[in-house]
Scaffold this motif. Structure first.
Motif, PDB file in Angstrom:
ATOM      1  N   GLU A   1      40.384  44.727  29.903  1.00 22.44           N
ATOM      2  CA  GLU A   1      39.148  45.261  30.475  1.00 22.44           C
ATOM      3  C   GLU A   1      37.920  44.689  29.762  1.00 22.44           C
ATOM      4  OE1 GLU A   1      39.098  49.473  30.632  1.00 22.44           O
ATOM      5  OE2 GLU A   1      40.818  49.633  31.982  1.00 22.44           O
ATOM      6  N   VAL A   2      38.005  44.557  28.447  1.00 21.73           N
ATOM      7  CA  VAL A   2      36.889  44.002  27.679  1.00 21.73           C
ATOM      8  C   VAL A   2      36.650  42.550  28.068  1.00 21.73           C
ATOM      9  CG1 VAL A   2      36.062  43.437  25.357  1.00 21.73           C
ATOM     10  CG2 VAL A   2      37.322  45.566  25.749  1.00 21.73           C
TER      11      VAL A   2
ATOM     12  N   ALA B   1      37.573  40.963  30.890  1.00 23.27           N
ATOM     13  CA  ALA B   1      37.091  40.858  32.274  1.00 23.27           C
ATOM     14  C   ALA B   1      35.643  41.287  32.385  1.00 23.27           C
ATOM     15  CB  ALA B   1      37.977  41.700  33.187  1.00 23.27           C
ATOM     16  N   ARG B   2      35.274  42.365  31.694  1.00 24.07           N
ATOM     17  CA  ARG B   2      33.882  42.846  31.750  1.00 24.07           C
ATOM     18  C   ARG B   2      32.928  41.793  31.186  1.00 24.07           C
ATOM     19  NH1 ARG B   2      34.879  47.494  29.881  1.00 24.07           N
ATOM     20  NH2 ARG B   2      34.355  47.147  27.702  1.00 24.07           N
ATOM     21  N   MET B   3      33.350  41.146  30.092  1.00 25.47           N
ATOM     22  CA  MET B   3      32.524  40.092  29.514  1.00 25.47           C
ATOM     23  C   MET B   3      32.361  38.928  30.488  1.00 25.47           C
ATOM     24  SD  MET B   3      30.741  38.750  27.112  1.00 25.47           S
ATOM     25  CE  MET B   3      31.018  39.855  25.724  1.00 25.47           C
TER      26      MET B   3
ATOM     27  N   TYR C   1      32.607  38.866  33.865  1.00 21.82           N
ATOM     28  CA  TYR C   1      31.979  39.106  35.158  1.00 21.82           C
ATOM     29  C   TYR C   1      30.722  39.974  35.113  1.00 21.82           C
ATOM     30  CZ  TYR C   1      36.386  37.190  36.848  1.00 21.82           C
ATOM     31  OH  TYR C   1      37.459  36.379  37.072  1.00 21.82           O
ATOM     32  N   LEU C   2      30.602  40.822  34.096  1.00 20.79           N
ATOM     33  CA  LEU C   2      29.490  41.768  34.065  1.00 20.79           C
ATOM     34  C   LEU C   2      28.610  41.637  32.829  1.00 20.79           C
ATOM     35  CD1 LEU C   2      31.392  44.976  35.261  1.00 20.79           C
ATOM     36  CD2 LEU C   2      30.011  43.411  36.652  1.00 20.79           C
ATOM     37  N   GLY C   3      29.150  41.052  31.774  1.00 20.22           N
ATOM     38  CA  GLY C   3      28.418  41.019  30.522  1.00 20.22           C
ATOM     39  C   GLY C   3      27.667  39.721  30.301  1.00 20.22           C
TER      40      GLY C   3
END
Length: 346
Positions: free
Chosen positions: A253-254, A256-258, A260-262
């Motif tokens: 999750e970390v 993927a978040r980095m 696409y979102l971070g």
């Protein structure tokens, strides 16, 4: 390390510091490493985990950053194992074998990694075995490397990460500038493989091989840097060490978040210093006007004419501002990597 293999290398003139080869007959092999000339190195500081059982692929698929279930029989992959916060515990080269896989990693990470990995096996049909003393890893590089590999294994793999198998074991073509190969052989067959792979090449130290790894931009996580970086910080997404299409794994999750979102604030760079000693892995990088560190060294290797080259994770904003950088009192000058790095969030 296998005692017979170590004795053989000593007879060839190898000097050791702990389990790492520091040179042969007084020569460290740094010159051919720096000039991309022919070089062969025993990677005695690395070990091998054999993963077996009917659920081996599923187990690794659920633990590692890369896609293991779709790994072709004639290919290998880089992968990382993360803690729940997405920080890298260890980096592997994953090699398929009949009935399972091999994981190549630094020996110093072997005990904690095996202990922790086994906690996740539970009732799965999976075995994890340290076969480091029953196997040997030999690296060879330079213009004649593919010919030497073909002489031992029948042919040399043509594509980066590709592999071939022969009676002697497995040979993998590694990415990076110039020809670079990794051979995984049995400890019993290692002397014969060494003699063939070292024919016409300089015998080198571990430091010489690490110089080729630095120039290839391939990070290795050691005790000094474990849990210090998320995969994107060490460019793992740029060197095909992460699959964003596979299912969950610890820290996914970390990551993927980095992606696409971070917004990635630090990434890995290649650099050179002019000091007498190569900076240690984990050493802090500073700018003269800041007390707080703006980065850390991932790994380094000395140069034959003095100074060293290294990989370091640095604050992107500081690099973009072209501020002066230093590590252990030495000036840091940035160099090019052999690949392009896309920075998430930009």
């Amino acid at each position: 390390m296998n005692g017979d293999w170590q004795s053989f290398l000593s007879e060839q003139g190898a000097a050791f510091e702990a389990e790492r080869v520091t040179g042969f007959n007084g020569a460290d092999g740094l010159e051919p490493a720096a000039t991309e000339d022919d070089l062969t190195v025993p990677l005695t500081e690395y070990g091998v985990i054999e993963v077996g059982g009917s659920e081996a692929a599923e187990f690794l698929q659920n633990q590692l950053t890369n896609d293991v279930q779709h790994l072709p029989a004639d290919g290998s992959r880089l992968a990382a194992w993360l803690n729940p916060k997405g920080r890298i515990l260890v980096t592997f080269r994953v090699i398929p074998r009949e009935g399972g896989f091999y994981l190549v990693l630094p020996r110093e990470r072997m005990e904690p990694v095996l202990k922790r990995l086994r906690m996740f096996v539970l009732r799965s049909d999976v075995t994890l075995t340290d076969i480091s003393d029953d196997s040997a890893l030999i690296a060879t590089a330079g213009p004649g490397a593919s010919g030497r590999v073909a002489g031992v294994f029948g042919e040399a793999p043509g594509e980066a990460h590709g592999l071939v198998r022969g009676d002697a074991g497995t040979a993998i073509r590694l990415p990076g500038p110039g020809e670079r190969f990794l051979a995984l052989v049995s400890a019993e067959g290692a002397p014969a493989a060494w003699q063939a792979l070292a024919q016409g090449a300089a015998a080198g130290s571990a430091a010489a091989w690490w110089l080729t790894e630095v120039r290839a931009g391939i990070p290795t996580i050691t005790d000094a840097t474990t849990e210090a970086f998320v995969p994107q910080m060490v460019n793992f997404h740029a060197i095909n060490g992460v699959s964003f299409r596979k299912g969950c794994y610890p820290g996914q999750e970390v990551v993927a978040r980095m992606q696409y979102l971070g917004k990635l604030k630090r990434r890995m760079y290649r650099a050179r210093t002019e000091g007498d000693a190569a900076p240690e892995a984990g050493a802090e990088v500073h700018t003269p006007d800041r007390e707080q560190a703006i980065g850390r060294v991932v790994q380094s290797a000395p140069l034959p004419d003095g100074g060293s080259e290294l990989l370091a994770v640095l604050e992107i904003a500081v690099v973009d501002e072209a501020l002066a950088l230093e590590v252990e009192g030495q000036r840091l000058d940035l160099l090019e990597l052999p690949y392009t790095v896309d920075v998430p969030g930009t």
